[in-house]
Design a protein around this motif. Structure first.
Motif, PDB file in Angstrom:
ATOM      1  N   SER A 237      -5.202   8.806   0.967  1.00 23.03           N
ATOM      2  CA  SER A 237      -3.747   8.791   0.780  1.00 23.03           C
ATOM      3  C   SER A 237      -3.039   9.239   2.048  1.00 23.03           C
ATOM      4  O   SER A 237      -3.158  10.394   2.465  1.00 23.03           O
ATOM      5  CB  SER A 237      -3.347   9.708  -0.387  1.00 23.03           C
TER       6      SER A 237
ATOM      7  N   ASP B 152       0.831   4.072  -2.800  1.00 26.37           N
ATOM      8  CA  ASP B 152       0.503   5.447  -2.403  1.00 26.37           C
ATOM      9  C   ASP B 152       1.610   6.409  -2.842  1.00 26.37           C
ATOM     10  O   ASP B 152       1.343   7.515  -3.334  1.00 26.37           O
ATOM     11  CB  ASP B 152       0.311   5.492  -0.881  1.00 26.37           C
TER      12      ASP B 152
ATOM     13  N   TYR C 240       0.836  -1.206   0.000  1.00 25.58           N
ATOM     14  CA  TYR C 240       0.000   0.000   0.000  1.00 25.58           C
ATOM     15  C   TYR C 240       0.868   1.253   0.000  1.00 25.58           C
ATOM     16  O   TYR C 240       0.610   2.207  -0.752  1.00 25.58           O
ATOM     17  CB  TYR C 240      -0.931   0.021   1.217  1.00 25.58           C
TER      18      TYR C 240
ATOM     19  N   SER D 252       0.543   9.266  -5.528  1.00 25.65           N
ATOM     20  CA  SER D 252       0.314  10.552  -4.867  1.00 25.65           C
ATOM     21  C   SER D 252       1.436  11.527  -5.197  1.00 25.65           C
ATOM     22  O   SER D 252       2.584  11.327  -4.791  1.00 25.65           O
ATOM     23  CB  SER D 252       0.220  10.356  -3.347  1.00 25.65           C
TER      24      SER D 252
ATOM     25  N   LYS E 226       0.197   9.518   2.277  1.00 28.49           N
ATOM     26  CA  LYS E 226       1.270  10.429   1.879  1.00 28.49           C
ATOM     27  C   LYS E 226       0.768  11.859   1.737  1.00 28.49           C
ATOM     28  O   LYS E 226       1.396  12.802   2.228  1.00 28.49           O
ATOM     29  CB  LYS E 226       1.915   9.977   0.572  1.00 28.49           C
ATOM     30  N   LYS E 227      -0.358  12.065   1.051  1.00 27.19           N
ATOM     31  CA  LYS E 227      -0.875  13.415   0.863  1.00 27.19           C
ATOM     32  C   LYS E 227      -1.258  14.052   2.193  1.00 27.19           C
ATOM     33  O   LYS E 227      -1.001  15.234   2.423  1.00 27.19           O
ATOM     34  CB  LYS E 227      -2.076  13.395  -0.084  1.00 27.19           C
TER      35      LYS E 227
ATOM     36  N   ASN F 186      -6.875  14.359   3.068  1.00 26.73           N
ATOM     37  CA  ASN F 186      -7.111  13.308   2.085  1.00 26.73           C
ATOM     38  C   ASN F 186      -7.482  12.028   2.828  1.00 26.73           C
ATOM     39  O   ASN F 186      -6.709  11.541   3.644  1.00 26.73           O
ATOM     40  CB  ASN F 186      -5.878  13.087   1.199  1.00 26.73           C
TER      41      ASN F 186
END
Length: 308
Positions: free
Chosen positions: A209, A77, A73, A81, A211-212, A206
């Motif tokens: 995500s 991601d 995942y 992203s 990361k975002k 987000n």
């Protein structure tokens, strides 16, 4: 004897690093300290165990075999992203720190924590640090927590009242939590339960995500260090955070969050896909409607139209 901070001597800062390659949100902090007149970086403590060799990489991969779905995942991601500027892009800070003494240490590595040898602690104390900033090592235990007058400061990128452990920002996204917290704390022997000196919350921008979402609040939290150093420089002390739990608050009673196992990640991913699918249908089938209400008000003093 060196004068106290209240007499306007620059604060003496030490950095605890695994490597000179650092994410950009950390580089921003280093650059802000270097550019300030209230603090100066006087020592880098570099962890010789922070960059694993090939044999240890294989060992770590074997240890993480039960978390492969989480790793998948994360990779997906990362690929999907796009963020700018990227808080996690790693760059070298060797040039910025070229004039700073570097003390290399090999900590005693226990199962989850690191301890420094007495000789290394003694050598660090010779630099008379006001604050040590931890951007490396694992969980620190022992005398290393007392190498600076005002302690070892460390981030916990989660709301410590709800999420202790990790991974940072992961559980907020997976559980649909609308709020993501972060805090700066002075470390002690308790995991994620140090003296919180700054605490903040951000919207989980987000819901799909990690990361975002993390990129947003890591950049935001990068400002914490300079705010507290400014307070320390001007006042001569560091106050606890005025928000969040107090000494009379009930103890933390939730689970200790960890990297999800393959089985757990499968369930989380299924829930994430369901939410993403529902959101997709919502965008297709629903439309947003805006209404504007106004009235004209005219009186003897002001005959201009006023809108509400």
């Amino acid at each position: 004897m060196r004068q106290p901070p209240t007499l306007r001597q620059p604060l003496r800062i030490g950095l605890l690093l695994d490597s000179f390659l650092q994410p950009q949100w950390v580089i921003r902090i280093i650059d802000e300290i270097a550019a300030s007149s209230m603090a100066e970086i006087v020592l880098v403590v570099r962890n010789l165990s922070g960059e694993p060799d090939g044999e240890r990489v294989i060992q770590r991969l074997w240890q993480r075999r039960n978390h492969l779905f989480y790793a998948a995942y994360t990779k997906l991601d990362e690929r999907l992203s796009r963020v700018a500027p990227d808080a996690f892009k790693r760059l070298s800070v060797e040039t910025q720190l070229s004039d700073v003494p570097v003390l290399e240490v090999a900590p005693q590595m226990h199962k989850f924590n690191d301890r420094l040898n007495d000789e290394d602690v003694k050598r660090i104390r010779e630099y008379d640090l006001d604050v040590a900033l931890r951007f490396g090592f694992r969980i620190l235990k022992g005398e290393v927590l007392h190498i600076a007058k005002y302690g070892v400061w460390s981030y916990h990128h989660d709301d410590g009242q709800i999420y202790r452990g990790g991974p940072p920002g992961f559980w907020e996204v997976m559980t649909g939590d609308p709020v993501t917290g972060s805090m700066l704390q002075i470390l002690n022997e308790e995991l994620d339960n140090g003296v919180v000196i700054y605490r903040s919350w951000s919207s989980t921008i987000n819901k799909f995500s990690v990361k975002k979402n993390n990129n947003n609040y890591y950049w935001k939290s990068s400002a914490f260090v300079m705010r507290k150093l400014k307070e320390l420089y001007e006042v001569g002390s560091v106050e606890r955070s005025k928000v969040g739990p107090t000494l009379s608050s009930p103890p933390y009673s939730r689970r200790l969050y960890k990297t999800p196992t393959n089985k757990e990640m499968f369930g989380l991913a299924f829930g994430l896909i369901k939410r993403a699918t529902a959101r997709g249908f919502e965008k297709v089938l629903a439309t947003e409607t805006w209404s504007l209400a106004y009235r004209f008000r005219i009186n003897s003093e002001d005959r201009n139209n006023t809108f509400y």
